[in-house]
Design a protein around this motif. Structure first.
Motif, short mmCIF file in Angstrom:
data_model
loop_
_atom_site.label_atom_id
_atom_site.label_comp_id
_atom_site.label_asym_id
_atom_site.label_seq_id
_atom_site.Cartn_x
_atom_site.Cartn_y
_atom_site.Cartn_z
N ALA A 166 45.25 50.61 37.61
CA ALA A 166 44.23 49.74 38.19
C ALA A 166 44.38 48.35 37.59
CB ALA A 166 42.83 50.29 37.93
N ASN A 167 44.19 47.35 38.41
CA ASN A 167 44.45 45.97 37.99
C ASN A 167 43.57 45.54 36.83
OD1 ASN A 167 45.82 43.34 38.58
ND2 ASN A 167 43.71 42.70 38.92
N TRP A 168 42.27 45.84 36.91
CA TRP A 168 41.36 45.39 35.87
C TRP A 168 41.71 46.00 34.51
CZ3 TRP A 168 38.43 41.70 34.36
CH2 TRP A 168 37.46 41.88 33.38
N ASN A 169 42.14 47.24 34.49
CA ASN A 169 42.52 47.89 33.24
C ASN A 169 43.77 47.26 32.63
OD1 ASN A 169 41.21 50.22 35.08
ND2 ASN A 169 40.69 50.55 32.94
N VAL A 170 44.69 46.79 33.47
CA VAL A 170 45.87 46.09 32.97
C VAL A 170 45.48 44.71 32.43
CG1 VAL A 170 48.09 45.08 33.62
CG2 VAL A 170 47.44 47.32 34.51
N ILE A 210 41.54 32.81 35.02
CA ILE A 210 41.99 32.69 36.41
C ILE A 210 41.93 34.05 37.09
CG2 ILE A 210 43.92 32.10 37.91
CD1 ILE A 210 44.82 30.08 35.86
N ASN A 211 42.39 35.09 36.40
CA ASN A 211 42.36 36.44 36.96
C ASN A 211 40.94 36.87 37.29
OD1 ASN A 211 44.73 36.20 34.98
ND2 ASN A 211 45.33 37.96 36.22
N ASN A 212 40.01 36.62 36.35
CA ASN A 212 38.62 37.00 36.56
C ASN A 212 38.00 36.24 37.73
OD1 ASN A 212 38.77 38.71 34.36
ND2 ASN A 212 37.99 37.19 32.92
N THR A 213 38.34 34.95 37.85
CA THR A 213 37.79 34.13 38.94
C THR A 213 38.29 34.61 40.29
OG1 THR A 213 37.71 32.21 37.46
CG2 THR A 213 37.56 31.79 39.84
N VAL A 214 39.61 34.83 40.40
CA VAL A 214 40.19 35.31 41.65
C VAL A 214 39.65 36.69 42.00
CG1 VAL A 214 42.32 35.99 42.82
CG2 VAL A 214 42.27 33.91 41.44
N GLY A 229 48.12 40.44 47.01
CA GLY A 229 49.38 39.98 46.44
C GLY A 229 49.18 38.87 45.44
N ILE A 230 48.29 37.92 45.76
CA ILE A 230 47.99 36.83 44.82
C ILE A 230 47.36 37.37 43.55
CG2 ILE A 230 46.52 34.80 44.48
CD1 ILE A 230 46.87 34.21 47.47
N CYS A 231 46.43 38.29 43.70
CA CYS A 231 45.75 38.89 42.55
C CYS A 231 46.73 39.62 41.64
CB CYS A 231 44.66 39.84 43.04
SG CYS A 231 43.58 40.48 41.75
N ILE A 232 47.65 40.38 42.23
CA ILE A 232 48.63 41.14 41.44
C ILE A 232 49.62 40.19 40.76
CG2 ILE A 232 50.45 42.88 41.53
CD1 ILE A 232 47.63 43.96 42.05
N SER A 233 50.03 39.14 41.46
CA SER A 233 50.98 38.19 40.87
C SER A 233 50.41 37.51 39.64
CB SER A 233 51.40 37.15 41.91
OG SER A 233 50.29 36.35 42.30
N LEU A 234 49.10 37.26 39.63
CA LEU A 234 48.46 36.67 38.45
C LEU A 234 48.44 37.65 37.28
CD1 LEU A 234 45.40 34.89 40.14
CD2 LEU A 234 47.44 33.81 39.18
N TRP A 248 45.27 43.49 58.70
CA TRP A 248 46.41 43.86 57.85
C TRP A 248 46.92 42.67 57.02
CZ3 TRP A 248 46.92 48.84 57.39
CH2 TRP A 248 46.62 49.69 58.45
N ILE A 249 46.95 41.48 57.62
CA ILE A 249 47.58 40.33 56.96
C ILE A 249 46.73 39.78 55.81
CG2 ILE A 249 48.33 37.94 57.30
CD1 ILE A 249 49.14 38.73 60.14
N TYR A 250 45.42 39.62 56.02
CA TYR A 250 44.59 39.04 54.96
C TYR A 250 44.64 39.83 53.66
CZ TYR A 250 40.46 37.91 52.24
OH TYR A 250 39.62 37.61 51.21
N PRO A 251 44.42 41.17 53.67
CA PRO A 251 44.51 41.92 52.40
C PRO A 251 45.90 41.86 51.77
CG PRO A 251 43.38 43.21 54.07
CD PRO A 251 43.99 42.04 54.77
N MET A 252 46.93 41.82 52.61
CA MET A 252 48.29 41.80 52.09
C MET A 252 48.52 40.60 51.17
SD MET A 252 51.80 41.67 54.33
CE MET A 252 51.14 42.91 55.45
#
Length: 294
Positions: free
Chosen positions: A177-181, A191-195, A155-160, A147-151
């Motif tokens: 969806a994140n990629w579409n945004v 940075i987003n693509n790398t993460v 979260g880091i991916c969305i914050s970027l 549960w903790i790792y995906p959270m």
């Protein structure tokens, strides 16, 4: 919209006007959502109340059911509203909330399935060490890690993505969806693509690990009796079924997001992928049989 702005809302463009057919579609999807809720709630209650089911395998199945309730709640209510609506707008904050819920749901599914694969691997390939390795303390740690790792990673991916100024507000999907945004961004997205690539690699490693455990289990079963093979198949079937559905829907989502296909086929596949990935939340019949049998 001006360049480099943060829109107040997004438009989901993959909903098509189906006229009065929207009502049967709404009823069918509402029924499906009800089945998902009731099926998973029953599994959670049975596993939690029946002490004979307090084994690692059934605890992880209950974790899958909890995640299923979480993921379907992030998709179906909004999807049902959009089926009956003529406009398909979602607020900026609502869109990123849905992204977080759906992505963490998918990540939770991968981590839980990986832990279940490890549990089955130890049970079949190292049976004498099973009770010493899969203690209640170990199970608790593995469940917490799942549960903790995906959270935090999602979260880091969305914050970027939230920090990016956008040049549009149209998302060619039936859900956010994140990629579409990210593709709407006016600024650099390196940075987003790398993460995102790193997180994708982690998920692929988890999936390959699951395949590796299956291969080891098959090699062990090859030398055993038919009765042993049948018992292993019965215990691994729920995990196998869920893993296959997860892999197919994950592949379809990545393929539809990253590559251009025909608009009509994209729209159709998008709806099917969204519904199927969440309807897989309802644990397959073999899970019911395994739980009720015990």
């Amino acid at each position: 919209m001006e360049n480099g702005t943060f829109p107040f809302y997004f438009t989901l463009t993959m909903f098509v006007n189906i006229g009065y057919y929207r009502y049967p579609a709404f009823a069918l999807c509402l029924l499906l959502y009800g089945v998902i809720l009731s099926a998973n709630l029953v599994i959670i209650l049975v596993v939690s109340r029946e002490r004979t089911l307090h084994d690692p395998m059934y605890i992880f199945i209950a974790c899958l059911s909890i995640n299923s309730l979480y993921g379907s709640a992030g998709f179906f209510p909004r999807f049902l509203m959009d089926l009956l609506s003529d406009t398909h707008l979602i607020s900026y904050s609502g869109c990123f909330t849905q992204i977080y819920v759906i992505y963490t749901y998918a990540a939770y599914e991968a981590t839980i399935l990986s832990i279940m694969a490890y549990d089955r691997y130890v049970a079949v390939c190292q049976p004498l060490q099973y009770h010493s390795k899969m203690t209640s303390k170990t199970v608790s740690k593995l469940a917490a890690l799942a549960w903790i790792y995906p959270m935090f990673s999602v979260g880091i991916c969305i914050s970027l993505s939230i920090r990016l100024p956008l040049c549009g507000n149209k998302i060619p999907k039936v859900f956010c969806a994140n990629w579409n945004v990210v593709k709407l961004a006016c600024a650099t997205t390196v940075i987003n693509n790398t993460v995102g690539m790193l997180l994708t690699i982690v998920v692929l490693l988890l999936l390959f690990y699951i395949l590796y455990t299956y291969l080891r289990i098959l090699l062990v079963c090859r030398k055993k009796s038919p009765a042993f093979k049948g018992k292993v198949l019965q215990s691994c079937l729920p995990h196998t079924f869920t893993f296959v559905i997860y892999s197919i829907t994950a592949f379809c989502d990545v393929a539809l997001s990253r590559y251009n296909v025909g608009v009509k086929s994209f729209c159709c596949c998008n709806c099917i992928n969204g519904i199927c990935s969440n309807s897989s939340s309802s644990e397959p019949p073999c899970v019911w049989l395994e739980v009720t049998r015990n």
